[in-house]
Design a protein around this motif. Structure first.
Motif, PDB file in Angstrom:
ATOM      1  N   GLU A 217       0.819  -1.204   0.000  1.00  0.00           N
ATOM      2  CA  GLU A 217       0.000   0.000   0.000  1.00  0.00           C
ATOM      3  C   GLU A 217       0.857   1.261   0.000  1.00  0.00           C
ATOM      4  O   GLU A 217       0.527   2.258  -0.661  1.00  0.00           O
ATOM      5  N   ASN A 218       1.974   1.239   0.725  1.00  0.00           N
ATOM      6  CA  ASN A 218       2.872   2.398   0.737  1.00  0.00           C
ATOM      7  C   ASN A 218       3.440   2.669  -0.650  1.00  0.00           C
ATOM      8  O   ASN A 218       3.474   3.816  -1.114  1.00  0.00           O
ATOM      9  N   LEU A 219       3.906   1.605  -1.310  1.00  0.00           N
ATOM     10  CA  LEU A 219       4.443   1.767  -2.662  1.00  0.00           C
ATOM     11  C   LEU A 219       3.367   2.247  -3.628  1.00  0.00           C
ATOM     12  O   LEU A 219       3.603   3.143  -4.442  1.00  0.00           O
ATOM     13  N   LYS A 220       2.180   1.661  -3.522  1.00  0.00           N
ATOM     14  CA  LYS A 220       1.089   2.032  -4.428  1.00  0.00           C
ATOM     15  C   LYS A 220       0.718   3.506  -4.255  1.00  0.00           C
ATOM     16  O   LYS A 220       0.540   4.248  -5.233  1.00  0.00           O
ATOM     17  N   LYS A 221       0.588   3.953  -3.013  1.00  0.00           N
ATOM     18  CA  LYS A 221       0.229   5.343  -2.758  1.00  0.00           C
ATOM     19  C   LYS A 221       1.300   6.289  -3.310  1.00  0.00           C
ATOM     20  O   LYS A 221       0.986   7.346  -3.873  1.00  0.00           O
ATOM     21  N   GLU A 222       2.556   5.885  -3.160  1.00  0.00           N
ATOM     22  CA  GLU A 222       3.640   6.738  -3.638  1.00  0.00           C
ATOM     23  C   GLU A 222       3.645   6.816  -5.166  1.00  0.00           C
ATOM     24  O   GLU A 222       3.774   7.897  -5.742  1.00  0.00           O
ATOM     25  N   PHE A 223       3.473   5.674  -5.831  1.00  0.00           N
ATOM     26  CA  PHE A 223       3.441   5.688  -7.292  1.00  0.00           C
ATOM     27  C   PHE A 223       2.205   6.409  -7.818  1.00  0.00           C
ATOM     28  O   PHE A 223       2.249   7.038  -8.879  1.00  0.00           O
ATOM     29  N   ASP A 224       1.095   6.342  -7.082  1.00  0.00           N
ATOM     30  CA  ASP A 224      -0.101   7.087  -7.482  1.00  0.00           C
ATOM     31  C   ASP A 224       0.172   8.595  -7.449  1.00  0.00           C
ATOM     32  O   ASP A 224      -0.281   9.348  -8.316  1.00  0.00           O
ATOM     33  N   LEU A 225       0.929   9.038  -6.446  1.00  0.00           N
ATOM     34  CA  LEU A 225       1.291  10.455  -6.364  1.00  0.00           C
ATOM     35  C   LEU A 225       2.210  10.854  -7.512  1.00  0.00           C
ATOM     36  O   LEU A 225       2.171  11.996  -7.987  1.00  0.00           O
ATOM     37  N   PHE A 226       3.034   9.926  -7.971  1.00  0.00           N
ATOM     38  CA  PHE A 226       3.983  10.214  -9.049  1.00  0.00           C
ATOM     39  C   PHE A 226       3.276  10.518 -10.371  1.00  0.00           C
ATOM     40  O   PHE A 226       3.845  11.165 -11.252  1.00  0.00           O
TER      41      PHE A 226
END
Length: 250
Positions: A217-226
């Motif tokens: 979830e942390n990685l997904k949220k970060e890539f979504d922000l990207f």
């Protein structure tokens, strides 16, 4: 899969995986990332593989994403399986030792941070240059080593780190000053992989998910922000100019 950009050797259940694009400083094009994802996926399921040592052929561990390919594909290389690739490596349930040398930059830095134990040769430099050209460096990957606030300050500074500095900060675990760094890494991997595989899997699950939220979830949220940065019409131009400047320095 036929591995074009990786060199593999099974040493009694310890799989040595070497990045093998030395002519490109082991830049992470789509093919090599797909190959890494495949190796880790297959090794995850193979009971004969006790752990992985990740290193590199050539002078440098990894210069990061292949910016020439990024420009040629109009940023699609950045987007290609970005979440799946990172999660496959970071969630690997068996011991993973990374052995660094030379330059370890951007996506190469993030790749190195997947290691449970990281060794670096004395003249290794670790660098997160993305902030310098308006790109978003990953916080999740570095925060797993040094915590979110220190990861943020190091990211915003954007300065290269020598191996000794990275050791003091807790980013890496050991500096190899003499001898064969791969051989030293294998000794560490042998020690890490001696325990019950179920116990190792449980300990890695705890480390990955119990203290700073769920890894996926942390990685997904970060890539979504990207996505905001990748959708900026000027971002391709910025990356193109940065890629040209880097090529001129080499």
């Amino acid at each position: 899969m036929n591995y074009k950009h990786l060199s593999l050797e099974n040493r009694d259940g310890l799989l040595v995986v070497l990045l093998n694009r030395p002519e490109s400083n082991n830049a992470l094009n789509i093919r090599i990332r797909d190959e890494l994802e495949s190796v880790f996926s297959e090794s995850r399921k193979d009971p004969q593989i006790r752990g992985i040592l990740l290193g590199a052929n050539g002078k440098n561990f990894c210069s990061g994403y292949d910016l020439e390919e990024v420009v040629e594909t109009k940023l699609q290389s950045f987007r290609h399986r970005i979440l799946e690739y990172h999660y496959e490596l970071y969630s690997f349930p068996k011991p993973l030792v990374c052995v660094l040398k030379g330059f370890c930059s951007a996506g190469g830095f993030d790749l190195a941070l997947s290691g449970d134990y990281i060794l670096a040769e004395k003249k290794t430099f670790l660098f997160r240059p993305e902030i310098r050209f308006g790109g978003p460096p990953l916080i999740t990957t570095l925060a797993r080593k040094v915590g979110p606030t220190k990861a943020l300050s190091l990211t915003l500074l954007g300065d290269p780190l020598r191996s000794q500095d990275a050791l003091k900060l807790g980013i890496i675990d050991e500096v190899v000053t003499e001898g064969d760094s791969i051989a030293k890494g294998l000794k560490v991997l042998e020690k890490l992989s001696q325990w019950d595989p179920k116990l190792i899997r449980a300990e890695k699950e705890i480390s990955n998910n119990f203290f700073q939220g769920n890894l996926y979830e942390n990685l997904k949220k970060e890539f979504d922000l990207f996505k905001e940065f990748l959708e900026n019409p000027n971002f391709l131009k910025i990356v193109s100019e940065y890629a040209k400047s880097i090529k001129q320095k080499v």
